[in-house]
Write a protein that holds these residues in place. Structure first.
Motif, short mmCIF file in Angstrom:
data_model
loop_
_atom_site.label_atom_id
_atom_site.label_comp_id
_atom_site.label_asym_id
_atom_site.label_seq_id
_atom_site.Cartn_x
_atom_site.Cartn_y
_atom_site.Cartn_z
N ALA B 42 47.50 51.52 -9.62
CA ALA B 42 46.76 51.02 -10.15
C ALA B 42 45.70 49.57 -9.03
N GLY B 44 42.70 46.95 -8.88
CA GLY B 44 42.20 45.36 -9.94
C GLY B 44 41.09 45.59 -8.93
N ALA B 45 40.46 44.20 -8.76
CA ALA B 45 39.33 44.15 -7.95
C ALA B 45 39.04 44.68 -6.22
N GLY B 46 39.76 44.79 -5.59
CA GLY B 46 40.24 45.37 -4.51
C GLY B 46 40.26 44.00 -3.16
N ARG B 47 41.17 43.02 -3.36
CA ARG B 47 40.14 42.05 -2.89
C ARG B 47 41.63 42.01 -1.48
N SER B 48 42.96 42.62 -2.09
CA SER B 48 44.23 42.99 -0.72
C SER B 48 43.31 43.85 0.28
N GLY B 106 42.78 32.61 -2.82
CA GLY B 106 41.11 32.17 -1.93
C GLY B 106 40.37 33.17 -2.33
N THR B 111 42.23 39.80 -9.83
CA THR B 111 42.44 40.33 -11.41
C THR B 111 44.03 39.19 -11.68
N GLY B 114 46.24 41.74 -10.26
CA GLY B 114 46.98 42.29 -8.89
C GLY B 114 47.52 40.79 -8.96
N HIS B 121 49.29 33.35 -4.19
CA HIS B 121 50.03 32.02 -4.48
C HIS B 121 48.72 31.24 -3.95
N MET B 166 53.53 44.94 -5.88
CA MET B 166 52.08 45.87 -5.83
C MET B 166 51.85 47.23 -6.44
N ILE B 172 49.82 46.94 -15.20
CA ILE B 172 50.09 46.14 -15.81
C ILE B 172 49.00 46.14 -16.86
N LYS B 346 49.45 27.24 5.81
CA LYS B 346 49.80 26.49 4.91
C LYS B 346 51.34 26.26 4.52
N TYR B 394 53.13 39.58 4.49
CA TYR B 394 51.75 39.46 2.71
C TYR B 394 52.07 40.69 2.86
C1 LIG Z 1 39.24 35.85 0.67
C2 LIG Z 1 40.51 36.17 0.50
C3 LIG Z 1 40.98 35.16 0.16
C4 LIG Z 1 42.88 35.41 -0.57
N1 LIG Z 1 43.75 34.22 -0.62
C5 LIG Z 1 44.69 34.44 -1.19
C6 LIG Z 1 45.36 33.62 -1.40
O1 LIG Z 1 45.41 32.45 -0.92
N2 LIG Z 1 46.74 34.07 -1.47
C7 LIG Z 1 47.61 34.90 -2.12
O2 LIG Z 1 48.65 35.02 -2.52
N3 LIG Z 1 46.58 36.17 -1.75
C8 LIG Z 1 45.33 36.06 -0.93
N4 LIG Z 1 44.34 36.77 -1.29
C9 LIG Z 1 45.44 37.86 -1.86
C10 LIG Z 1 44.67 38.32 -3.38
O3 LIG Z 1 44.37 37.38 -3.83
C11 LIG Z 1 45.86 39.27 -3.45
O4 LIG Z 1 45.65 40.53 -2.36
C12 LIG Z 1 45.54 40.38 -5.11
O5 LIG Z 1 46.09 41.07 -5.09
C13 LIG Z 1 44.21 41.09 -5.26
O6 LIG Z 1 43.78 40.78 -6.27
P1 LIG Z 1 43.40 42.36 -6.96
O7 LIG Z 1 42.87 42.33 -8.08
O8 LIG Z 1 42.25 42.89 -5.86
O9 LIG Z 1 44.07 43.79 -6.62
P2 LIG Z 1 44.03 44.64 -5.63
O10 LIG Z 1 43.72 44.79 -4.28
O11 LIG Z 1 42.68 45.52 -6.30
O12 LIG Z 1 45.33 45.01 -5.68
C14 LIG Z 1 46.06 44.63 -4.89
C15 LIG Z 1 47.83 45.22 -5.70
O13 LIG Z 1 48.02 45.16 -7.19
C16 LIG Z 1 48.27 46.24 -7.52
N5 LIG Z 1 47.30 46.12 -9.26
C17 LIG Z 1 46.06 45.45 -9.08
N6 LIG Z 1 45.98 45.21 -10.97
C18 LIG Z 1 47.23 46.14 -11.18
C19 LIG Z 1 47.94 46.30 -12.44
N7 LIG Z 1 46.59 46.79 -13.47
N8 LIG Z 1 49.11 46.46 -12.23
C20 LIG Z 1 49.56 46.51 -11.60
N9 LIG Z 1 48.73 46.89 -10.27
C21 LIG Z 1 48.43 45.98 -10.27
C22 LIG Z 1 47.74 47.10 -6.54
O14 LIG Z 1 48.41 48.46 -7.12
C23 LIG Z 1 47.76 46.41 -5.66
O15 LIG Z 1 49.06 47.14 -5.38
C24 LIG Z 1 43.04 36.79 -0.56
C25 LIG Z 1 42.52 37.72 -1.07
C26 LIG Z 1 40.93 37.41 -0.38
C27 LIG Z 1 39.70 38.61 -0.10
#
Ligand SMILES: Cc1cc2nc3c(=O)[nH]c(=O)nc-3n(C[C@H](O)[C@H](O)[C@H](O)COP(=O)(O)OP(=O)(O)OC[C@H]3O[C@@H](n4cnc5c(N)ncnc54)[C@H](O)[C@@H]3O)c2cc1C
Lengths: 254, 446
Positions: B42, B44-48, B106, B111, B114, B121, B166, B172, B346, B394
């Protein structure tokens, strides 16, 4: 939507409410203060959207089962919408559509007919049913999502395209009829939009956000525009496409 | 469901992976996800940052169009959303009504899916814990094609595996979690200069008990007299009951050439960042969302790092080891002069609920490294130091952690794999990260 002196509640019947464009439109319209009746086949999905819109905008949003191919039900759907609008103004946003690949259509007479029935016949049926209501209401807007595919038939998409062309012609006449009642009729011609309909189609890279179509459609309805292309560059793209002589066009591969 | 060929990468844009990708617009379409060719993950927004949301040879399922808020109880703050709802949605809809996400990364583009999968946190972890601490249940599409409603009561092990899991337990679909009261849409932000690491540790020791939000920014290029200098930020809700004007984010229009980012330009930036806060400190009222999501005013900012992309390193060190460990990490980082902007420091308050949850009580350090020759070696050294001080890396940021490192840092990995053996014995769900780290259903390990 030239209302009376009183500010009436605007109500939109959104037909094909699960489509990405319809969902974006519903958010835009509710955000703008309108009530919504979402009509479509996937009840669970519409219930989710209705809940979402209520929470985000605190507008009145309800759901009605609707199948474009169930022609006998169209009158009931329109009646239900008028009831839902009550003393407010009923408007229609028609966004359902069906676009299988041309090869699939070529392989099935049935499919060709379904494409025409959904994209054209159902539009006629619904809007004819709604006409007397609009004529009595003497205000409101009808917005139909057409397609640039209706501007010129292409080997890759001509059954769908011809249905959309028929809709465009229908809308011209309907616009004239409604004009006399003070109702505006808008044909929206989206270009390539990033929705489930175009996702993963061969040759389609991206596409514009459905939010752009929604915003443009709502603005066009408010201004009573007749025909819009969205996003706007498609107006010029299609002007060029339409200008190509048929003799040349038939040789082109697109 | 149609599959579209896309090149997907983490936010660090290291090594994009071509993947057949589905993007369901309705829950009913998502039912077809398991017909994916091969294994899937899966997204989400690809912000990992790293490789947790990509899979070489597998398929991706995007949740961005499943973005509806399904219910909200204003008395309890309990909300149910689809997985593709973002933190930006939550802020736009609920901040004006006096509620905030219980933990915010941050970026507001992330999403809910994610956030649960990474058990994210925020700057209030000491006080409020991580996102998973506020989740009541979620609907999970598992490898057998079933959708289960999972709560700590219905299936505690699957719940613990999915929080911070992850994406490896399934997809979800929607989740129920609790929002927290937010007294204002503005915060009063207090900023002050901190001279060195000791200064930071002293400052945090105090503010983690007194402040609602706190974050430190360390000049990751600072050497000698400037070593570990930085800015300490704390924030409390303001009295202001107004509504801030929404920001107009600006995009980074194109990918910058790699020479644009060099030790000199970055040092200048860091100098400016430090210098803009007066010696005596300052206090400003700022829109809450701008405090939470400072980088979101710049869209597509990964382009600053140029074509090769970048890595983010984030670890947490337990309280007792933090002074020594942070010193060692920062020595290594500043010696490399790797053109890193600010490092974020932090505190975290305690462990998360997931088997693979990142938080433990301690100090977490995060920073970017442009991908250059030698960066991977540096990351390996930082992994070593983290491990030596009892810390962990992390997973939401990681792209280079070793198998041995992972096992040592995440002692509950075997509990996690026991759950996988039950819900996904064939390993339908996988990511490049899970493959790299050797995370497998227990049966497949044998
Ligand atoms: C500028 C920036 C600042 C950030 N700051 C923080 C911070 O302060 N604290 C922190 O904890 N993180 C931080 N992050 C990281 C970010 O919050 C996590 O990586 C988060 O998981 C990203 O969510 P996403 O929707 O982009 O998920 P994605 O990057 O698309 O996916 C991340 C993970 O979630 C899984 N996933 C996504 N959607 C689902 C679903 N529906 N069901 C099951 N699994 C799913 C994916 O398989 C993958 O393993 C930051 C990232 C950026 C770019």
């Amino acid at each position: 939507m030239s209302g009376g002196e009183l500010k009436m509640t605007e109500t939109w019947l959104v037909l094909g409410g699960s489509s990405a464009i319809a969902r974006s439109f519903a958010r835009a319209a509710a955000g703008d203060g309108a009530d919504l009746l979402l009509a479509g086949r996937d009840r669970d999905d519409l219930d989710l959207s209705a809940a979402d819109l209520r929470i985000r905008t605190q507008r009145r949003v309800e759901v009605v089962d609707f199948d474009a191919l169930d022609f006998d039900s169209h009158a009931g759907t329109i009646r239900r919408a008028k009831e839902f609008a009550g003393d407010g103004t009923l408007n229609i946003f028609l966004a359902f559509g069906f676009m299988p690949l041309q090869e699939e259509i070529n392989a099935s007479r049935d499919l060709a007919r379904r494409v025409v029935d959904i994209n054209y016949t159902a539009v006629v049926s619904l809007l004819q049913e709604a006409a007397p209501i609009f004529e009595a209401q003497k205000r409101g807007a009808v917005v139909v999502v057409g397609s640039v595919a209706g501007d010129r038939g292409r080997p890759k998409n001509y059954v769908y395209g011809s249905a959309k062309a028929a809709v465009a012609a229908f809308m011209q006449g309907y616009r004239g009829r409604m004009f006399r009642a003070g109702v505006t009729v808008t044909t929206v011609k989206p270009g390539i939009i990033d929705t489930a309909m175009t996702w993963g189609l061969p040759g389609v890279k991206g596409g514009a956000s459905p939010d752009i179509v929604a915003k443009d459609s709502l603005a066009a309805a408010k201004k009573g525009r007749e025909v819009i292309y969205t996003p706007w560059p498609w107006r010029y793209i299609m002007a060029i496409v339409k200008a190509i002589p048929e003799r040349v066009f038939k040789r082109l591969d697109f | 469901m149609r599959w579209k060929q896309l090149d997907l990468a983490g936010w660090g844009r290291v090594a994009p992976v071509p993947m057949p990708t589905a993007r369901p617009e309705r829950q009913a379409e998502l039912d077809g996800a398991l017909r994916a060719p091969g294994a899937l993950i899966a997204r989400g927004a690809g912000r990992s940052y790293g490789d947790c949301a990509v899979l070489t040879g597998g398929s991706a399922v995007l949740n961005e169009r499943l973005d509806r808020i399904v219910s909200f109880n204003a008395a309890t703050g309990e909300v149910v959303t689809e997985a593709g709802v973002t933190f930006a949605d939550l802020a736009a809809v609920f901040l004006p009504r006096g509620f905030m996400a219980p933990a915010s990364p941050g970026t507001a583009f992330a999403t809910i899916g994610g956030a649960i999968a990474a058990d994210v946190h925020g700057k209030n972890h000491d006080r409020h814990g991580s996102f998973g601490d506020h989740v009541r249940w979620f609907d999970l599409l598992t490898a057998d094609g079933q959708t289960r409603r999972v709560s700590p009561f219905s299936d505690p092990e699957l719940f613990a595996a999915t929080i911070g899991g992850m994406g490896l337990t399934g997809i979800i679909r929607r989740a129920c979690f609790t929002l927290l009261p937010a007294a204002s849409q503005y915060v009063r932000v207090h900023e002050r200069r901190v001279r060195d690491l000791e200064g930071f540790l002293a400052a945090f020791a105090e503010v983690r008990r007194t402040a609602t939000f706190s974050v430190g920014w360390i000049d990751a290029m600072g050497r000698g007299f400037d070593f570990a200098r930085g800015i300490m930020e704390t924030a409390e809700f303001a009295e202001n009951l107004g509504t801030p004007k929404p920001r107009r984010p600006r995009p980074v229009p194109f990918t910058l050439p790699t020479f644009a980012l060099n030790p000199l330009t970055v040092r200048l930036f860091n100098e400016f960042y430090y210098g803009r806060v007066p010696r005596s400190g300052r206090e400003r009222e700022r829109p809450f969302v701008e405090f939470l999501y400072p980088l979101d005013s710049l869209l597509d900012w990964y382009r600053i790092y140029g074509k090769p992309g970048f890595y983010q390193f984030q670890c947490v060190l337990p309280d007792a080891e933090a002074p020594k460990g942070l010193q060692r990490l920062l020595e290594e980082i500043t010696a490399a002069q790797g053109a890193s902007f600010l490092a974020v420091l932090k505190t975290l308050g305690g462990p998360g609920r997931g088997h693979l949850s990142f938080p433990i009580s301690g100090y977490t350090l995060a920073l970017d490294f442009p991908r250059r020759s030698g960066t991977e070696d540096l990351l390996a050294r930082l992994e070593r130091i983290t491990l030596d001080h009892g810390g962990r890396i992390y997973l939401a940021k990681d792209q280079t952690l070793s198998r041995a490192g992972f096992r040592a840092m995440y002692p509950r990995a075997s509990d996690f794999e026991a759950v996988l053996a039950r819900v996904d014995p064939q390993g339908r769900f996988a990511s490049d990260q899970s493959r790299r780290l050797g995370i497998l259903p227990q049966d497949l390990r044998a």
